[in-house]
Design a protein around this motif. Structure first.
Motif, PDB file in Angstrom:
ATOM      1  N   GLU A 251       4.388  -3.671  -5.115  1.00  0.00           N
ATOM      2  CA  GLU A 251       4.801  -2.341  -4.651  1.00  0.00           C
ATOM      3  C   GLU A 251       4.520  -1.283  -5.710  1.00  0.00           C
TER       4      GLU A 251
ATOM      5  N   CYS B 251       1.194   1.970  -5.882  1.00  0.00           N
ATOM      6  CA  CYS B 251       1.417   3.415  -6.042  1.00  0.00           C
ATOM      7  C   CYS B 251       0.366   4.084  -6.919  1.00  0.00           C
TER       8      CYS B 251
ATOM      9  N   VAL C 169       5.982   3.558   0.159  1.00  0.00           N
ATOM     10  CA  VAL C 169       5.219   2.309   0.152  1.00  0.00           C
ATOM     11  C   VAL C 169       5.335   1.608   1.496  1.00  0.00           C
TER      12      VAL C 169
ATOM     13  N   ASN D 257      -0.377   8.779   0.849  1.00  0.00           N
ATOM     14  CA  ASN D 257      -0.759   9.989   0.127  1.00  0.00           C
ATOM     15  C   ASN D 257      -0.951  11.125   1.122  1.00  0.00           C
TER      16      ASN D 257
ATOM     17  N   THR E 107      10.506   2.030   0.815  1.00  0.00           N
ATOM     18  CA  THR E 107       9.579   0.970   1.201  1.00  0.00           C
ATOM     19  C   THR E 107       9.787   0.644   2.676  1.00  0.00           C
TER      20      THR E 107
ATOM     21  N   THR F  24       0.861  -1.177   0.000  1.00  0.00           N
ATOM     22  CA  THR F  24       0.000   0.000   0.000  1.00  0.00           C
ATOM     23  C   THR F  24       0.896   1.225   0.000  1.00  0.00           C
ATOM     24  N   SER F  25       0.370   2.373  -0.407  1.00  0.00           N
ATOM     25  CA  SER F  25       1.220   3.562  -0.473  1.00  0.00           C
ATOM     26  C   SER F  25       0.553   4.751   0.197  1.00  0.00           C
TER      27      SER F  25
ATOM     28  N   ILE G  36       9.632   4.929  -6.678  1.00  0.00           N
ATOM     29  CA  ILE G  36       9.385   4.621  -5.266  1.00  0.00           C
ATOM     30  C   ILE G  36      10.512   5.229  -4.441  1.00  0.00           C
TER      31      ILE G  36
ATOM     32  N   LYS H 159       6.836   7.888  -4.612  1.00  0.00           N
ATOM     33  CA  LYS H 159       5.886   7.348  -3.664  1.00  0.00           C
ATOM     34  C   LYS H 159       6.573   6.644  -2.496  1.00  0.00           C
TER      35      LYS H 159
ATOM     36  N   GLY I 107       4.351  12.145  -5.281  1.00  0.00           N
ATOM     37  CA  GLY I 107       3.886  11.040  -6.098  1.00  0.00           C
ATOM     38  C   GLY I 107       3.139  11.485  -7.332  1.00  0.00           C
TER      39      GLY I 107
END
Length: 318
Positions: free
Chosen positions: A129, A133, A316, A43, A293, A40-41, A290, A314, A165
């Motif tokens: 992953e 995003c 993650v 925001n 993570t 999941t990412s 990315i 992003k 992102g």
């Protein structure tokens, strides 16, 4: 199940209300499917939720997160479209549109339940992953470029801000589609990263653009609005999907009507647009940037990175 959720609101220190711990498993309901989340990412919507925007105190604790990729109980690898109630599937035609984590629990958990119609097949070419995003920032950028701004190959676009992102998505998508992409950022590091992603020009905020552009993607608001209005050509389009620095004042209405500039608001995108975005990425061999993570147990560190504004791309959770 382990989850990351808003425990309480704090407008000045949103991370103070962030908690990680055990929450109840999703409730089974007709027309919905439970997904085991692989990635999941984050925001900015999640930070706003921790400030109390879009949520009420009586809804807490609320599991955060709007994006996810995972696996259904029958082994189907899926990407989740995070808009609930846009088409009536699973909730009925009269329900107001919301995002996951606004009314229904979000994706920062080991398992999440969504209307079955909200599931889209994950292309094998994308990792979990990478796929995680896409449903918010990348889908919004896709809609802004090709639906709201109606851009076509050979045209030009100004992206205000270069590191987040949505901005990195807009740069990569625009470059892959044959657009001339111009970006702004206060950070030399982010300007360099934008050029590496395919931007034609990377400028300091407020700097004069090489020429007036066909469209502007605006998510910053007050800090960049005047520059956006002055940088778009007569008859051009400003697509707006946020105002992280607040609403602009003045609104530059004289310049907008005199130059016949169109201003269009954009929120997320449709399920069908998510399907098109996935196909675009596979066909054009484009992948999300990315920044980092983190295991779900280190969500506090991931949120701190997002809140710092230092990320490129992003963030993650797995």
């Amino acid at each position: 199940m382990l989850a990351v959720y808003a425990d309480h609101f704090d407008a000045t220190d949103p991370l103070a209300g962030l908690a990680t711990g055990e929450r109840p498993d999703p409730v089974e309901r007709e027309g919905w499917t439970t997904v085991t989340v692989r990635a999941t990412s984050l925001n900015h919507h999640d930070l706003w939720s921790l400030r109390g925007v879009g949520l009420r105190a009586e809804q807490l604790p609320m599991i955060l997160g709007t994006d996810a990729a995972g696996v259904t109980d029958d082994g189907r690898e899926v990407v989740l479209h995070g808009v609930i109630g846009a088409d009536g599937h699973g909730v009925g035609p009269d329900e107001t549109r919301t995002l996951l984590s606004e009314k229904y629990p979000g994706t920062f958990a080991e398992r999440v339940s969504v209307p079955t119609h909200n599931l889209v097949d994950k292309p094998a070419a994308l990792s979990f992953e990478e796929a995680a995003c896409l449903p918010t920032a990348w889908l919004t950028a896709y809609r802004m470029l090709f639906r709201s701004a109606e851009l076509t190959p050979g045209q030009s676009v100004l992206v205000q801000g270069a590191g987040g992102g949505l901005a990195t998505a807009a740069i990569a998508l625009g470059a892959a589609a044959g657009l001339e992409v111009i970006v702004t950022s206060r950070s030399e590091t982010k300007r360099s990263a934008a050029l590496a992603l395919g931007a034609s020009h990377a400028l300091e905020p407020g700097a004069r653009v090489p020429h007036r552009v066909d469209a502007v993607l605006e998510t910053v608001g007050a800090a960049t609005w005047s520059h956006s209005v002055r940088s778009v050509r007569p008859g051009g389009i400003i697509a707006v999907a946020g105002a992280t620095s607040g609403d602009p004042s003045p609104a530059e209405l004289t310049r907008i009507f005199f130059n016949e500039i169109t201003v269009r608001g954009t929120t997320m995108g449709t399920r069908d647009e998510l399907v098109s975005l996935l196909a675009f990425l596979v066909q054009a061999d484009v992948r999300p940037t990315i920044d980092g993570t983190f295991p779900i147990g280190q969500a506090q560190d991931a949120f701190a990175r997002l809140a710092s504004g230092a990320q490129v791309g992003k963030i993650v959770l797995v």
